[in-house]
Design an enzyme around this catalytic site. Structure first.
Site, PDB file in Angstrom:
ATOM      1  CG  ASP A  33      10.660  -9.881  11.959  1.00 41.72           C
ATOM      2  OD1 ASP A  33      11.881  -9.994  11.779  1.00 41.72           O
ATOM      3  OD2 ASP A  33      10.180  -9.029  12.713  1.00 41.72           O
ATOM      4  NE  ARG A  50       0.366  -1.800   3.236  1.00 37.31           N
ATOM      5  CZ  ARG A  50       0.685  -2.647   4.198  1.00 37.31           C
ATOM      6  NH1 ARG A  50       1.375  -3.741   3.910  1.00 37.31           N
ATOM      7  NH2 ARG A  50       0.350  -2.417   5.448  1.00 37.31           N
ATOM      8  CG  ASP A  91       3.497  -1.162   6.028  1.00 41.63           C
ATOM      9  OD1 ASP A  91       3.836  -2.327   6.360  1.00 41.63           O
ATOM     10  OD2 ASP A  91       3.009  -0.349   6.831  1.00 41.63           O
ATOM     11  N   GLY A 129       0.168  -7.359   3.905  1.00 44.51           N
ATOM     12  CA  GLY A 129       1.442  -7.437   3.188  1.00 44.51           C
ATOM     13  C   GLY A 129       1.507  -8.418   2.035  1.00 44.51           C
TER      14      GLY A 129
HETATM   15  P1  5GP Z   1       6.464 -12.109  12.695  1.00 45.97           P
HETATM   16  O1  5GP Z   1       5.144 -12.415  13.335  1.00 45.97           O
HETATM   17  O2  5GP Z   1       7.057 -13.266  11.933  1.00 45.97           O
HETATM   18  O3  5GP Z   1       7.436 -11.498  13.662  1.00 45.97           O
HETATM   19  O4  5GP Z   1       6.217 -10.933  11.698  1.00 45.97           O
HETATM   20  C1  5GP Z   1       5.519 -11.101  10.568  1.00 45.97           C
HETATM   21  C2  5GP Z   1       4.976  -9.787  10.060  1.00 45.97           C
HETATM   22  O5  5GP Z   1       5.737  -8.637  10.481  1.00 45.97           O
HETATM   23  C3  5GP Z   1       5.054  -9.749   8.580  1.00 45.97           C
HETATM   24  O6  5GP Z   1       3.952 -10.400   8.017  1.00 45.97           O
HETATM   25  C4  5GP Z   1       5.087  -8.285   8.275  1.00 45.97           C
HETATM   26  O7  5GP Z   1       3.778  -7.779   8.253  1.00 45.97           O
HETATM   27  C5  5GP Z   1       5.835  -7.702   9.444  1.00 45.97           C
HETATM   28  N1  5GP Z   1       7.270  -7.506   9.111  1.00 45.97           N
HETATM   29  C6  5GP Z   1       8.329  -8.152   9.609  1.00 45.97           C
HETATM   30  N2  5GP Z   1       9.478  -7.715   9.093  1.00 45.97           N
HETATM   31  C7  5GP Z   1       9.146  -6.760   8.206  1.00 45.97           C
HETATM   32  C8  5GP Z   1       9.928  -5.907   7.326  1.00 45.97           C
HETATM   33  O8  5GP Z   1      11.149  -5.945   7.232  1.00 45.97           O
HETATM   34  N3  5GP Z   1       9.212  -5.024   6.589  1.00 45.97           N
HETATM   35  C9  5GP Z   1       7.853  -4.921   6.643  1.00 45.97           C
HETATM   36  N4  5GP Z   1       7.270  -4.013   5.893  1.00 45.97           N
HETATM   37  N5  5GP Z   1       7.099  -5.722   7.443  1.00 45.97           N
HETATM   38  C10 5GP Z   1       7.744  -6.617   8.218  1.00 45.97           C
HETATM   39 MG    MG Z   2       2.424 -10.213   6.930  1.00 46.55          MG
END
Ligand code: 5GP
Ligand code: MG
Length: 200
Positions: free
Chosen positions: A123, A185, A179, A64
Site C-alpha cells: 500500500d 480473510r 481482512d 495477510g
Molecule cells: P503498507 O505498509 O504498504 O502501507 O501496507 C501494507 C499492509 O497494509 C498490507 O500488508 C496489509 O496488511 C495492509 N493493507 C493495505 N491495503 C490493504 C487493503 O486494501 N486491504 C487489506 N485488507 N489490507 C490492506
Molecule cells: Mg501484509
C-alpha cells in the site's frame, strides 16, 4: 446481492455467514479463477529465476500472506523453506503516524540464503521499507520481494517490488487472506469493500 457481488456461502468461502457478517457489501475484483491463473504465472517466473540458486526461503508477512503463500509455495517447482514475520500494521493511527514494528521475528538464520519476502499487498510501502533493511543486515545471499497486490497511487516510498500479481486502484480489498476488521480473510475471491477503514 446482484451479479458481481460476493456471496458468503458456507463451505466455499471457509466461514459461514452469521451474526453481522456480510453486512459490508463487496464487489468482486479478482475471481478465484483469475487469482489461480496469476499465482501460477508468478510461481513459474519465480521458479525459473531461482532455479540456479538451489533453494529459496519464502518469508511471509503475517497475517495477510497466509493464503497467497500457501498457494504460491505449492506451485513452485524449486526446493524451498518457509518462515514468517509479523509486523504491526493498521492497528492504530494513520499510515503516516504509525511506526512499523517487528512483533514476531524469523526462526531461521537467513545469512547466505536466497530470501523472497511474500506480502499480500503493498500500500504505502512502509512495511517493506521497514523490513528490507532489517533483513538485509542479516546478510542473505539475495533478498527480493513478491506482493500479490500493489496500489501504486498510495506508494510513499521509493520501492521496487520484484514480483507483483496485480496493480490495483486505491480501494480497500478483502478476501484471499486480506481482512476488513478481522473478517473476510477466507473468501476465495478478492473483493472491494464499500466501506473502507477510517484509520488510514
Ligand atoms: P503498507 O505498509 O504498504 O502501507 O501496507 C501494507 C499492509 O497494509 C498490507 O500488508 C496489509 O496488511 C495492509 N493493507 C493495505 N491495503 C490493504 C487493503 O486494501 N486491504 C487489506 N485488507 N489490507 C490492506
Ligand atoms: Mg501484509
Amino acid at each position: 446481492m446482484g451479479a458481481g457481488m460476493v456471496s458468503y456461502r458456507p463451505g466455499r468461502n471457509g466461514f459461514a455467514t452469521g451474526g453481522d457478517m456480510g453486512r459490508e457489501q463487496t464487489e468482486v475484483l479478482f475471481s478465484e479463477e483469475t487469482i489461480r491463473v496469476r499465482v501460477g504465472e508468478l510461481a513459474r517466473q519465480i521458479s525459473s529465476d531461482y532455479s540456479r540458486y538451489g533453494e529459496i526461503l519464502l518469508v511471509g508477512i503475517l497475517r495477510g500472506c497466509y493464503i497467497f503463500l500457501a498457494d504460491l509455495s505449492r506451485r513452485l517447482t524449486i526446493p524451498g523453506r518457509i518462515d514468517f514475520v509479523a509486523l504491526s500494521s493498521y492497528e492504530s493511527g494513520t499510515a503516516a503516524e504509525r511506526p512499523v514494528r517487528l512483533v514476531m521475528d524469523l526462526r531461521t538464520d537467513i545469512a547466505g540464503k536466497h530470501v523472497l519476502i511474500v506480502e499480500d499487498i503493498v500500500d504505502t510501502g512502509a512495511t517493506l521499507d521497514f523490513l528490507l533493511p532489517v533483513l538485509r543486515r542479516r546478510k542473505p545471499a539475495s533478498l527480493k520481494t513478491c506482493a500479490f497486490l500493489r496500489k501504486p497511487s498510495r506508494l510513499l516510498k521509493e520501492l521496487t517490488v520484484d514480483y507483483v500479481g496485480f496493480d490495483i486502484p486505491d480501494v480497500w480489498v478483502v478476501g484471499y487472506g486480506l481482512d476488513y476488521m478481522g473478517r473476510y480473510r477466507a473468501l476465495s475471491d478478492i473483493g472491494i469493500i464499500a466501506t473502507p477503514p477510517a484509520a488510514r
